[in-house]
Design an enzyme around this catalytic site. Structure first.
Site, PDB file in Angstrom:
ATOM      1  N   GLY A  86       1.932   2.914  10.992  1.00  0.00           N
ATOM      2  CA  GLY A  86       2.817   4.074  10.892  1.00  0.00           C
ATOM      3  C   GLY A  86       3.439   4.470  12.221  1.00  0.00           C
ATOM      4  N   GLU A 104      -5.632  -4.848  10.438  1.00  0.00           N
ATOM      5  CA  GLU A 104      -4.692  -3.760  10.681  1.00  0.00           C
ATOM      6  C   GLU A 104      -5.071  -3.044  11.979  1.00  0.00           C
ATOM      7  OE1 GLU A 104      -2.725  -2.685   6.642  1.00  0.00           O
ATOM      8  OE2 GLU A 104      -4.279  -1.250   7.123  1.00  0.00           O
ATOM      9  N   ASN A 160       0.870  -1.180   0.000  1.00  0.00           N
ATOM     10  CA  ASN A 160       0.000   0.000   0.000  1.00  0.00           C
ATOM     11  C   ASN A 160       0.909   1.232   0.000  1.00  0.00           C
ATOM     12  OD1 ASN A 160      -1.814   2.030   0.405  1.00  0.00           O
ATOM     13  ND2 ASN A 160      -2.505   1.338   2.427  1.00  0.00           N
ATOM     14  N   TRP A 161       1.025   1.844  -1.168  1.00  0.00           N
ATOM     15  CA  TRP A 161       1.939   2.993  -1.290  1.00  0.00           C
ATOM     16  C   TRP A 161       1.322   4.272  -0.718  1.00  0.00           C
ATOM     17  CZ3 TRP A 161       4.546   2.614  -6.842  1.00  0.00           C
ATOM     18  CH2 TRP A 161       5.452   1.547  -6.830  1.00  0.00           C
ATOM     19  N   LYS A 162       0.042   4.227  -0.371  1.00  0.00           N
ATOM     20  CA  LYS A 162      -0.641   5.406   0.188  1.00  0.00           C
ATOM     21  C   LYS A 162      -0.427   6.627  -0.727  1.00  0.00           C
ATOM     22  CE  LYS A 162      -0.402   3.247   4.679  1.00  0.00           C
ATOM     23  NZ  LYS A 162      -0.362   3.387   6.134  1.00  0.00           N
ATOM     24  N   HIS A 216      -9.688   1.076   4.329  1.00  0.00           N
ATOM     25  CA  HIS A 216      -8.459   1.296   5.104  1.00  0.00           C
ATOM     26  C   HIS A 216      -8.744   2.249   6.268  1.00  0.00           C
ATOM     27  CE1 HIS A 216      -4.415   2.503   6.213  1.00  0.00           C
ATOM     28  NE2 HIS A 216      -4.023   1.376   5.653  1.00  0.00           N
ATOM     29  N   SER A 261       3.010  -1.578  10.305  1.00  0.00           N
ATOM     30  CA  SER A 261       4.459  -1.444  10.475  1.00  0.00           C
ATOM     31  C   SER A 261       5.217  -2.742  10.184  1.00  0.00           C
ATOM     32  CB  SER A 261       4.791  -0.933  11.878  1.00  0.00           C
ATOM     33  OG  SER A 261       4.169   0.325  12.089  1.00  0.00           O
ATOM     34  N   GLY A 306       2.801  -1.017   4.457  1.00  0.00           N
ATOM     35  CA  GLY A 306       2.726   0.411   4.172  1.00  0.00           C
ATOM     36  C   GLY A 306       4.103   0.983   3.871  1.00  0.00           C
ATOM     37  N   GLY A 307       4.675   1.703   4.836  1.00  0.00           N
ATOM     38  CA  GLY A 307       5.940   2.408   4.620  1.00  0.00           C
ATOM     39  C   GLY A 307       7.042   1.562   4.002  1.00  0.00           C
ATOM     40  N   GLU A 339      -7.194   4.668   7.417  1.00  0.00           N
ATOM     41  CA  GLU A 339      -6.966   6.093   7.147  1.00  0.00           C
ATOM     42  C   GLU A 339      -8.170   6.703   6.434  1.00  0.00           C
ATOM     43  OE1 GLU A 339      -3.169   5.494   5.296  1.00  0.00           O
ATOM     44  OE2 GLU A 339      -2.281   5.086   7.253  1.00  0.00           O
TER      45      GLU A 339
HETATM   46  P1  13P Z   1       2.650   0.905   7.873  1.00  0.00           P
HETATM   47  O1  13P Z   1       3.252  -0.427   7.423  1.00  0.00           O
HETATM   48  O2  13P Z   1       3.364   2.094   7.316  1.00  0.00           O
HETATM   49  O3  13P Z   1       2.454   0.934   9.352  1.00  0.00           O
HETATM   50  O4  13P Z   1       1.202   0.956   7.225  1.00  0.00           O
HETATM   51  C1  13P Z   1       0.380  -0.151   7.350  1.00  0.00           C
HETATM   52  C2  13P Z   1      -0.789   0.052   6.495  1.00  0.00           C
HETATM   53  O5  13P Z   1      -1.601   0.921   6.751  1.00  0.00           O
HETATM   54  C3  13P Z   1      -0.923  -0.793   5.309  1.00  0.00           C
HETATM   55  O6  13P Z   1      -2.151  -0.607   4.699  1.00  0.00           O
END
Ligand code: 13P
Length: 266
Positions: free
Chosen positions: A174, A168, A9-11, A93, A215, A236-237, A95
């Site tokens: 994050g 999640e 997930n590159w957000k 998600h 994370s 994510g990151g 977010e």
């Molecule tokens: P992080 O791995 O950056 O914590 O993000 C997780 C996430 O929200 C994947 O969708």
């Protein structure tokens, strides 16, 4: 046997100018026939990422989709518009639940829209920190699953068989904090139990992959894949870093092989 899935997930990161090269680099660093790889860039990067991934075996996903197929919805993107660009789509998600006020009802309808449109939904669920601290984590997630299934008309497991669920925990996104493998495993059982409680058969619920997200890095993925109930990760990151993705997918390939051998020699 459920396949192991690693989804990136590159957000809100990358641009059309650089996303294709990053996707190609990640695909080259993560070749593993037993692991399903999915990269979910921002909408405007879907076409360059699709082109860069052609022939690599890695798939492309969107990060969201509108619940309707068209109309007066400024700034929104429908499943019809995603045709030819993606085969997967992240839905619900945390977010988006936080920033766009997405509810379980809406999320369930979006999951249903993905299924009708031939997209594989990666449906995200997860509790807040205060839910976990109050001992309510599993109850909250079971409720999320039930409400969304009801709203999406998905009480029939046959309809939902291409669903992937990502657990999640919001407090682990994050933040550098991760849940324990055992907690994620218990939650995967609770999620599959909630599918059954909503009309799915045991076999249908057991066939649904449950990913862990929060994370995840090359260093932490092992703890989750050691749990038979967990079938991969939504990253994510770390998914923007080819070396991290290489480590994560390599660990996933080892887990896939071990699971295949365990099935062969029970
Ligand atoms: P992080 O791995 O950056 O914590 O993000 C997780 C996430 O929200 C994947 O969708």
């Amino acid at each position: 046997m459920r396949t192991i899935i690693i989804a990136a997930n590159w957000k809100m990161n990358t641009t059309p100018a650089d996303a294709g090269a990053l996707a190609a680099e990640i695909a080259a660093a993560t070749e593993a026939p037993d692991v399903t790889r999915v990269i979910c860039p921002p909408y405007v990067c879907l076409a360059p990422v699709r082109d860069a991934l052609e022939g690599t075996g890695a798939a492309v996903g969107a990060q969201n989709v509108h619940v309707l197929d068209g109309g007066a919805f400024t700034g929104e993107i429908s499943a019809a518009m995603l045709r030819g660009l993606v085969t997967w789509c992240i839905v619900g998600h945390s977010e988006r639940r936080r920033d766009q006020c997405e509810t379980d009802d809406l999320v369930g309808r979006k999951v249903a829209r993905c299924l009708e449109s031939g997209l594989r939904p990666i449906w995200c669920v997860g509790e807040q920190l205060d839910d976990r601290e109050a001992g309510r984590a599993e109850e909250v997630v079971r409720e999320q699953v039930s409400r969304a299934l009801t709203a999406g008309g998905l009480a029939n497991g046959e309809l939902g068989k291409s669903i992937v669920i990502a657990y999640e925990p919001v407090w682990a996104i994050g933040t550098g904090r991760t849940a324990r493998g055992a907690d994620a495993s218990a939650m995967a059982d609770a999620i599959r139990g909630a599918l059954e409680a909503n009309g799915w058969t045991h076999e249908q619920a057991e066939a649904i992959p449950v990913l862990y997200g929060g994370s995840v890095t090359a260093a932490s993925i092992g703890e989750f894949l050691a749990e038979p109930a967990i079938d991969g990760a939504l990253v994510g990151g770390a998914s923007l870093k080819p070396a991290e993705m290489a480590g994560i997918v390599a660990r996933a390939a080892t887990a896939a092989q071990a699971r295949r051998e365990a099935v062969r020699q029970p």
